[in-house]
Design an enzyme around this catalytic site. Sequence first.
Site: not given
Length: 731
Positions: A456, A564-565
């Site tokens: 994101e 973010k991930q």
Amino acid sequence: MNGQQMVLKLNDISSKKPGNIAAIFSLSNGYVGIQASNPINGSNDTGTLVNGFFEYSPITYGEAAAFYPKNNQTIVPVLNLRKIILLDENHHRFDTATIKDISLNLENGQLHEVYEVSNQAHKKIEMTVVSAIDQKNLSFYGIKFSFKPLSYKGKLIVDKRFKLDAISEAADIGAQEDPRKTRRVNSAAKQIIASADDREILKIATKKSNQSITIQGRSISKKLLTERDLTTSFDLTYIYQVSKGDENKVVPIEQHSFVKIKENSHQFWEKVWQQSAVMISGNDEINLALHFNIFQLNQAAGRDGHTNIAAKGLTGPGYEGHTFWDTEMYMMPYFIYTNPEIAKSLLIYRYHTLAFARKRARELGVDSGALFAWRSINGEETSAYYPASTAAYHLNGDIAYAIGKYYETTDDDEFMEKYGFEILLETARFWREFGSWTEKNGQKKFEFLTVTGPDEYTAMVDNNYFTNRMAENNLQLAYTVGHKLAVSNPKILLKLNTSENELRQFQHLSTNIYFPRNTQYAINAQDDSFFSKPIWPFQTTPNSQYPLLLHYHPLHIYRYQVNKQADTILADFLFPETITESQLGREFDYYEKITTHDSSLSRSIFSAVAARMGNVKKAYSYFSDTVRMDLIDLQGNTEDGLHLANLGGSWLDVVQGFAGMQVTAQGILKILPHLPEEWNSFEFRLMFKKRLLKFVIDQQITEITLINGDPLEVIINQKKYTLSKIIKINN
Ligand code: IFM
């Protein structure tokens, strides 16, 4: 696991904030969730969440546009069922309760708490609370209070009647700067519709979503407002029934005892631990944490095909009680391999939201197929921030992926014919209409533009690698499943308004999807433009600025290479056959360096992939954060509710990371274990193609036992075996 190790205690958690205790020690059954809030100090109207019970509130846009969602959906806390009021003989209220001990028994689902309770007049008593939620008749909850004199030995007035705060829409809290928190909608109307000395019935009704809840509370053997001498200890027990709609339908509350609730809870947990027993020997802390995670996963899952799992389960109101892709990609594997009935009902929930999904696809200008809501309670899109929600089209592929895995594991043709295939068709149709043909290196390729992948911190890009892989798998599944079903039921294609031609078209698209690549590093590129951006200035970003989402405008973050991930690495985890070992190594190194793990969904995937790569030290370090995330409050927001996706991720790490479990394209289960040196051994169970299997892995030996079912082919450490009873292999 011995009984003692199956109990989570106060000392097992690092932050003793009331909000953390309330979330971690909450009890739920997929229907009702009761947070372990302080019964004396806790508020009157929070603490109980009912799966699917929400209220609408209008989304106010500064600048609106066509087809933006119109309404928020927010889970509404119904009432604090644990709240109790105690007064001394002079009517001085005992208003302070200090928690002395709390323990959650993971074997029987009982919560045991001890408080020292005092008032302004320095009078003290001890209050012990035992509670349990019914895991069979899901609307029931029982709680027993035991009072013991300490410095106070006089008369104790106990008031357990419903306490209703004045309803005020002013108490509603709107959007917060931290998007992970909930907005609060407490303005549902509450009305006591019947009362007697020993019972009350309360109705709670939302105004806009038109939902209602009925709660019946009953005191066993005494009145709800009673007076007792506290010269010696005494107990009071209360039973609650919480039902959606107007009536308490399931069982008349009279017939329901606390003993029955505890029995139903115990039986349920016995079955769970029978089917999904795990054991890590050599590290009790990790072992307990893993059991706790599995316990909370089971507590969270809706079981009726109309409710799902919120990002925080029923442990807290964070993310407003919304369901995300978290269910399919992080929690579903646990259910598919240990309790396929629950997996099925979570997928059926998606089926029931197809009408919303079809409408959403039309609203986005896609003429056929369906697009599932990125975040929602009832299936209707409710996010006001489309760049990191509606544009995350990959959710369609995630749901399809979960259906494919469920089918591969269970061979459940009936589910596929009734529900699954229609979802596969509608999602495949969406990709067909949404994608476009282009020319890449002299070849015609099918691509997906202006999408947001799992990461994101990067939004609205062309050809997100993860999204394209999920779409490829989705289109391919629609083709293969359609053909398979048509063999035994030739009418199915006609019934679902599809044809051989359409299925072939899906296959053609799937084999022509474009995948972005970075030639400089010889790795998959996260998307077309990712490598043209500068890398985020990590060296000059102080720790206090993480998570970035709370300190930088999204557009600021979007200009950089920063994750973010897990994104591309997640695709590598899901489709290991698409990548060589050496490329995986390069890819892992590259993306790891630019990943902040600001999302709780990140570390578990890095752990599982590192384990598969044989980098067990790194895998273990990520795993140790993953498995204890809420117990150590790693993200700093456990008080908003547990991180359910991460709980599922910790199970994935053990089974699909350290044990290296995968299913081959031919449907054969294989394992390739990498045991952390911190463990002596580990064990787990899986249900696979109607068999129950037990795995025990230690430093020397891998052992698989067929607990029940027919013999099965398995691959252990790259060699094929027929498992008819037990296989023992030297590692
Ligand atoms: O679905 C996730 C998303 O991937 C990251 N933000 C939080 C959401 C809910 O857990």
